[in-house]
Design an enzyme around this catalytic site. Structure first.
Site, mmCIF file in Angstrom:
data_model
loop_
_atom_site.group_PDB
_atom_site.id
_atom_site.type_symbol
_atom_site.label_atom_id
_atom_site.label_comp_id
_atom_site.label_asym_id
_atom_site.label_seq_id
_atom_site.Cartn_x
_atom_site.Cartn_y
_atom_site.Cartn_z
ATOM 1 N N ASP A 62 0.913 -1.143 0.000
ATOM 2 C CA ASP A 62 0.000 0.000 0.000
ATOM 3 C C ASP A 62 0.949 1.188 0.000
ATOM 4 O OD1 ASP A 62 -1.504 2.264 0.835
ATOM 5 O OD2 ASP A 62 -3.096 0.882 1.408
ATOM 6 N N HIS A 63 1.102 1.820 -1.156
ATOM 7 C CA HIS A 63 2.226 2.765 -1.249
ATOM 8 C C HIS A 63 2.042 3.980 -0.338
ATOM 9 C CE1 HIS A 63 -0.249 4.868 -4.271
ATOM 10 N NE2 HIS A 63 0.517 5.919 -4.058
ATOM 11 N N HIS A 84 -5.721 2.889 0.764
ATOM 12 C CA HIS A 84 -4.954 4.026 1.288
ATOM 13 C C HIS A 84 -5.663 4.765 2.428
ATOM 14 C CE1 HIS A 84 -2.803 3.048 -2.242
ATOM 15 N NE2 HIS A 84 -3.466 3.806 -3.083
#
Ligand code: BG6
Length: 473
Positions: free
Chosen positions: A168-169, A231
């Site tokens: 999950d950047h 996110h």
């Protein structure tokens, strides 16, 4: 120890824009292992020489630092291209041959989600046992709870949970990591971090871009699965979690899971009044979502979402969390706004304090408080203590992917999501999907449909999303 990083999808967009530039910057900081190789797997008819030439272009176009030849040359030597159709079982032996001599293989699935299963099955069936394996997997992790659960079972049966790194950047972003530090390393915040002192929390993540060339994927995802499930719920869990006893990966993840499992499903009445789905229309120059490539002309997919939610938690009882996200909004920005409660004060009743986490593009945090206006007056004015991390000239903070690749290579999974985090997120999202009814249209570069504003007005509040912050705060 020789480590080899295998990228499935080496000619895809993610590799061009994020992974190759991230590798370049890791090389520039000497953060890649001594004996390290990147095997770029793609279907195109390239050889290593041609791939490296193209990779140099991508690094030039997308790296946060201007590439220097002496650094690029070091990275260049580490890259090898392997032409291979990863959907065909018969093509895997050549990959295993290329991995000979490695001690740890890190497989990165930078491909469309429908290929995750095929690659896993093919790797699992034939993978030699003489080296260690890690798997880094991009989002979306499934498209609903059952599909995510079945993908998870396949992955953990094949590689073991401890070897799965779910990306999950947003967890790699500088200010996302700073949430912990600000909360738990300061005397002045943590004692106030609860329902007695906090009036509301807002998480607003807006983008100016439309769906671009991702219509195929986005049609099935929408804002709910694309941004919210991953996110935004991750940000929420970091803001709302209890203080962990220590900073061990699993302890912190346990605390996040407590929050994700405490998301209170919306009642039908709440959904009617506090859940708004929108889709951007066009304006002549800018195409409507329904006119985008690979999007149905009658698409009901939401490109905007606003909702109010509560947590079943003693700490947060009665505190509303308002979330807004969308594409084709007026600015690109992600912020978390904590508004503190008013308290009995001899001054103006409208006074309040805000703490704002600026996740991007500006990275920092500011505290808004009240002070006396200078001069012969007793007037009160809001003032800001503003810490901007990336405002200093020459400071350009590492991209999320740099940190996440570095972590995956080192074997640190703290900034990756554990299965139960994803499981609880999908469960909540599933409930919201079931409430989806009307879709409201909004013109491009506006703050979404009217309903999003009416929703929050009903609670006597407003969104803190103005471009002219001082006017709104
Ligand atoms: C991705 C979503 O995960 O995040 C995209 O799939 C979105 O739709 C992107 O545009 C936003 O990331 P960032 O880092 O630009 O805020």
């Amino acid at each position: 120890m020789k480590k080899t990083f295998v990228i499935f999808g080496a000619t895809g967009d993610l590799t061009k824009r994020k992974l190759l530039p991230a590798f370049y910057n890791l090389q520039a900081e000497n953060r890649l292992p001594e004996t390290f190789e990147i095997i770029a797997v793609g279907r195109r008819d390239f050889d290593s020489e041609l791939y490296r030439e193209k990779a140099a272009e991508h690094v030039k176009n997308h790296s946060r630092n201007k590439p220097r030849p002496e650094i690029w040359n070091k990275l260049r030597e580490k890259i090898r291209y392997l032409k291979m159709n990863f959907t065909k079982e018969t093509e895997y032996p050549q990959l295993f041959e290329a991995l000979r001599g490695t001690e740890l293989a890190i497989f990165y699935f930078a491909v469309a989600p429908e290929h995750f299963e095929t690659i896993t099955v093919n790797l699992k069936n034939k993978l030699p046992k003489d080296f260690g394996v890690r798997v880094v997997i991009e989002k979306p992790f499934g498209h609903d709870l059952p599909s995510a659960a079945s993908l998870n079972k396949l992955l953990s049966d094949s590689f073991g949970e401890e070897n799965i790194y779910r990306i999950d950047h947003y967890l790699g972003k500088e200010m996302t990591q700073n949430i912990h530090f600000i909360r738990f390393a300061n005397t002045i915040f943590e004692p106030l971090w609860n329902k007695d002192f906090i009036e509301q929390v807002q998480i607003i993540s807006s983008e100016t871009i439309g769906v671009e060339d991702r219509g195929n994927y986005y049609e099935r995802a929408g804002a709910l699965s694309d941004m919210f499930q991953s996110h935004l719920l991750q940000l929420l869990s970091l803001i709302a979690m209890e203080k962990p006893e220590n900073l061990d990966t699993e302890t912190v993840r346990d605390k996040k899971v407590e929050i994700l499992s405490a998301l209170r499903p919306l009642t039908p009445e709440e959904a009617e009044n506090y859940l708004v789905f929108g889709q951007y229309s066009g304006d002549g120059n800018i195409p409507a979502y329904r006119e985008e490539r690979n999007v149905s002309e009658t698409s009901e997919t939401e490109t905007f979402l606003a909702l109010r939610l509560f947590l079943n938690s003693e700490r947060w009882r009665g505190v509303p969390f308002y979330i807004m996200t969308g594409k084709r909004l007026p600015v690109k920005k992600t912020e978390i706004i904590i508004q503190f409660k008013k308290f009995p004060s001899p001054y103006d009743e409208d006074l309040h304090n805000l703490l704002v986490f600026k996740i991007q593009p500006e990275e920092g945090v500011y505290l808004r408080f009240n002070a006396k206006k200078m001069g012969v007056t007793d007037e009160i004015v809001p003032v800001k203590m503003d810490f901007c991390q990336n405002c200093h000239i020459g400071l350009n903070s590492p991209e999320a992917y740099e940190r996440l690749l570095d972590d995956a290579i080192k074997g640190d999974s703290a900034r990756f999501t554990r299965w139960d985090e994803i499981e609880h997120s999908w469960r909540f999202v599933q409930g919201l999907k079931e409430h989806k009814s009307k879709l409201h249209f909004y013109p491009p570069f506006t703050w979404g449909p009217e309903g999003a504003w009416e929703m929050i007005k009903r609670d006597g509040k407003h969104w803190f999303n103005s471009e002219d912050e001082d006017e709104n705060l």
